[in-house]
Design a protein around this motif. Structure first.
Motif, mmCIF file in Angstrom:
data_model
loop_
_atom_site.group_PDB
_atom_site.id
_atom_site.type_symbol
_atom_site.label_atom_id
_atom_site.label_comp_id
_atom_site.label_asym_id
_atom_site.label_seq_id
_atom_site.Cartn_x
_atom_site.Cartn_y
_atom_site.Cartn_z
ATOM 1 N N ILE A 178 -1.678 15.641 -1.001
ATOM 2 C CA ILE A 178 -2.963 14.951 -0.909
ATOM 3 C C ILE A 178 -2.694 13.466 -0.714
ATOM 4 O O ILE A 178 -1.920 12.863 -1.470
ATOM 5 N N ASP A 179 -3.308 12.856 0.279
ATOM 6 C CA ASP A 179 -3.206 11.424 0.534
ATOM 7 C C ASP A 179 -4.553 10.769 0.223
ATOM 8 O O ASP A 179 -5.573 11.127 0.831
ATOM 9 N N LEU B 178 -0.818 5.661 -10.067
ATOM 10 C CA LEU B 178 0.093 6.695 -10.562
ATOM 11 C C LEU B 178 -0.383 7.260 -11.894
ATOM 12 O O LEU B 178 -0.185 8.457 -12.181
ATOM 13 N N GLY B 179 -1.033 6.433 -12.692
ATOM 14 C CA GLY B 179 -1.571 6.918 -13.954
ATOM 15 C C GLY B 179 -2.684 7.945 -13.738
ATOM 16 O O GLY B 179 -2.768 8.942 -14.469
ATOM 17 N N PHE B 180 -3.531 7.712 -12.724
ATOM 18 C CA PHE B 180 -4.570 8.695 -12.409
ATOM 19 C C PHE B 180 -3.950 10.031 -12.002
ATOM 20 O O PHE B 180 -4.438 11.096 -12.399
ATOM 21 N N ILE C 80 2.394 4.065 -1.742
ATOM 22 C CA ILE C 80 3.018 3.216 -0.727
ATOM 23 C C ILE C 80 1.981 2.228 -0.194
ATOM 24 O O ILE C 80 0.772 2.463 -0.286
ATOM 25 N N VAL C 81 2.468 1.106 0.327
ATOM 26 C CA VAL C 81 1.614 0.138 1.011
ATOM 27 C C VAL C 81 1.581 0.527 2.484
ATOM 28 O O VAL C 81 2.614 0.491 3.164
ATOM 29 N N SER C 82 0.423 0.894 2.953
ATOM 30 C CA SER C 82 0.315 1.386 4.324
ATOM 31 C C SER C 82 -0.060 0.305 5.324
ATOM 32 O O SER C 82 0.309 0.387 6.492
ATOM 33 N N GLU C 83 -0.789 -0.745 4.860
ATOM 34 C CA GLU C 83 -1.275 -1.727 5.832
ATOM 35 C C GLU C 83 -1.743 -2.982 5.107
ATOM 36 O O GLU C 83 -2.274 -2.915 3.985
ATOM 37 N N LEU C 84 -1.528 -4.136 5.750
ATOM 38 C CA LEU C 84 -2.137 -5.394 5.327
ATOM 39 C C LEU C 84 -3.341 -5.614 6.224
ATOM 40 O O LEU C 84 -3.238 -6.190 7.308
ATOM 41 N N ALA C 85 -4.490 -5.166 5.769
ATOM 42 C CA ALA C 85 -5.688 -5.170 6.590
ATOM 43 C C ALA C 85 -6.368 -6.535 6.544
ATOM 44 O O ALA C 85 -5.875 -7.484 5.928
ATOM 45 N N LEU D 160 -3.333 0.740 0.132
ATOM 46 C CA LEU D 160 -2.348 1.588 -0.517
ATOM 47 C C LEU D 160 -2.698 3.050 -0.262
ATOM 48 O O LEU D 160 -3.851 3.382 0.035
ATOM 49 N N VAL D 161 -1.717 3.927 -0.404
ATOM 50 C CA VAL D 161 -1.936 5.368 -0.262
ATOM 51 C C VAL D 161 -1.290 6.062 -1.453
ATOM 52 O O VAL D 161 -0.076 5.965 -1.663
ATOM 53 N N LEU D 162 -2.130 6.740 -2.240
ATOM 54 C CA LEU D 162 -1.640 7.571 -3.340
ATOM 55 C C LEU D 162 -1.324 8.948 -2.789
ATOM 56 O O LEU D 162 -2.185 9.613 -2.221
ATOM 57 N N ARG D 163 -0.072 9.404 -2.963
ATOM 58 C CA ARG D 163 0.370 10.681 -2.426
ATOM 59 C C ARG D 163 0.823 11.586 -3.573
ATOM 60 O O ARG D 163 1.747 11.237 -4.313
#
Length: 318
Positions: free
Chosen positions: A179-180, A199-201, A217-222, A228-231
Motif C-alpha cells: 500500500i502506498d 511509521l507510527g501509524f 520515502i521522500v518522493s518529490e519537492l513540490a 512523502l510516501v508511506l509504504r
C-alpha cells in the motif's frame, strides 16, 4: 394428372408409413438419449477432473468440450438412422464447417484465445483482475467469453480475444500487496519527525505486516509541500480496509502530531496608482508596498497541493 394418380395408387403407403415412422422414431430416440448422455458425460468429466484436483477453469472447459463432442456424434447417428449416409454427411459437414469457419473467424479467434487462457492460466476463478481498464473478479472462462463481476456487482462479459490482446493485471496472484499512501507536509515541518509519525501509524495497525518492514520515502519537492510516501505491506485480502484505515489515521493524526498538510493558496499583491493613493491620504511609497493575501479554503492532498503567485498592477495616469 391421371398418371400421377395411378402411380400413387400403386405405392404401398402403409409400408412407407411404417418404414419412415420407424426411422423417425428411432432418430428421435437416439437424439433424446444422446442429449441425456451428453449432459451426463459433461458432468462426469467435470467431477473426475475436480477429484483429480484440476482447476475449475480446466474442468469446465473439458466438460463443455465433451458435451459438444457427444452432441456431434449423436447428430450423425440420428441422421444415419434416417437413411442419410455418414460419408455424405461428413462431406457436407466439412464443407459447411469451412464456410462457417470463414464467416466466423472472429468467433474462432475467441475460441483459440479461450484455450490459451485455460492453458497459460494468467488468472483463476475468484481472482481480482484488471483487463483493458476494466476491474472485476473472474467468475467463469468460457470458450468465447470470460465473465467478470465488478465491485458494484455488475456482470461484465469480455471476448477472449480481447483479453489475450491486452495487458492483464492480477491483483490477487500473490499473497501480499504493498500500500502506498502519499502525504504532503509543509516545508517548515521536520521531515524526520513526519517520517517517524507516519511509521507510527503503520506500526499501530494490526494488519500491517512486520516483514517486509514499512518505510517512508521522500518522493518529490513540490511547489508548496514536501511529498512523502508511506509504504506498507499487507495480506492481499486486507488491502482495501487497511488502506482506508491508514488514510484516516494520517488525516487525523498528522495534524495532532504538529505537522501541517498544506492547502492550495494564492498570494495576490496589489499596487495602487499614485493618484488613488493620494485620495486615500497615503504616501505613494507606502501604497505601492501594500499587499493582501488571499487563502483558498479548499483542502488538498499533499502531493496535489499547488501554490501560485499573481502580481497585478493597475496604472492609471492622468
Amino acid at each position: 394428372m391421371d398418371e400421377l394418380l395411378r402411380a400413387g395408387r400403386q405405392l404401398d403407403w402403409i409400408g412407407l408409413a411404417t418404414t419412415w415412422g420407424l426411422r423417425i422414431t428411432g432418430a428421435l430416440v437416439i437424439l433424446l438419449v444422446g442429449l441425456w448422455l451428453a449432459r451426463r458425460m459433461s458432468g462426469t468429466v467435470r467431477k473426475l477432473l475436480e477429484r483429480a484436483r484440476v482447476e475449475s477453469i480446466l474442468a469446465n472447459f473439458f466438460g463443455n468440450l465433451a458435451h459438444a463432442a457427444v452432441l456431434v456424434l449423436v447428430l450423425v447417428t440420428a441422421l444415419d438412422a434416417l437413411g442419410v449416409p455418414p460419408t455424405s454427411l461428413l462431406a457436407v459437414m466439412g464443407a459447411a464447417g469451412l464456410a462457417v469457419g470463414l464467416a466466423m473467424k472472429d468467433s474462432l479467434s475467441n475460441i483459440a484465445a479461450g484455450m490459451m487462457l485455460i492453458v497459460l492460466r494468467p488468472f483463476r476463478i475468484g481472482d481480482e483482475v484488471q483487463i483493458a481498464g476494466i476491474t472485476g473478479v473472474v467468475q467463469q472462462v468460457r470458450l468465447f467469453q470470460t465473465i467478470l463481476t465488478s465491485v458494484e456487482n455488475h456482470q461484465i462479459t469480455l471476448p477472449n480475444s480481447q483479453i489475450t490482446a491486452e495487458p492483464i493485471t492480477n491483483f490477487t496472484a500473490n499473497a501480499t500487496r504493498r500500500i502506498d499512501i502519499p502525504v504532503g507536509v509543509d516545508y517548515g515541518n521536520d521531515i524526520r519527525g513526519a517520517r517517524a509519525a507516519l511509521l507510527g501509524f503503520a506500526q499501530a495497525h494490526p494488519k500491517v505486516l512486520e516483514a517486509p518492514a514499512a518505510d517512508v520515502i521522500v518522493s518529490e519537492l513540490a511547489d508548496s509541500s514536501v511529498n512523502l510516501v508511506l509504504r506498507v505491506w499487507v495480506n492481499t485480502p486486507d488491502f482495501a480496509s487497511t488502506r482506508s484505515d491508514l488514510l484516516e489515521a494520517v488525516h487525523s493524526g498528522l495534524p495532532q502530531a504538529g505537522f501541517s498538510i498544506p492547502f492550495p493558496q494564492q498570494d495576490v499583491h496589489l499596487r495602487l496608482p499614485e493618484n488613488f493613493a493620494a485620495l486615500l491620504g497615503r504616501a505613494p511609497a507606502e501604497s505601492n508596498e501594500a499587499a493582501s493575501t488571499l487563502a483558498d479554503a479548499q483542502p488538498a492532498h499533499g502531493a496535489d497541493a499547488g501554490h501560485s503567485r499573481i502580481d497585478r498592477e493597475a496604472a492609471h495616469r492622468d
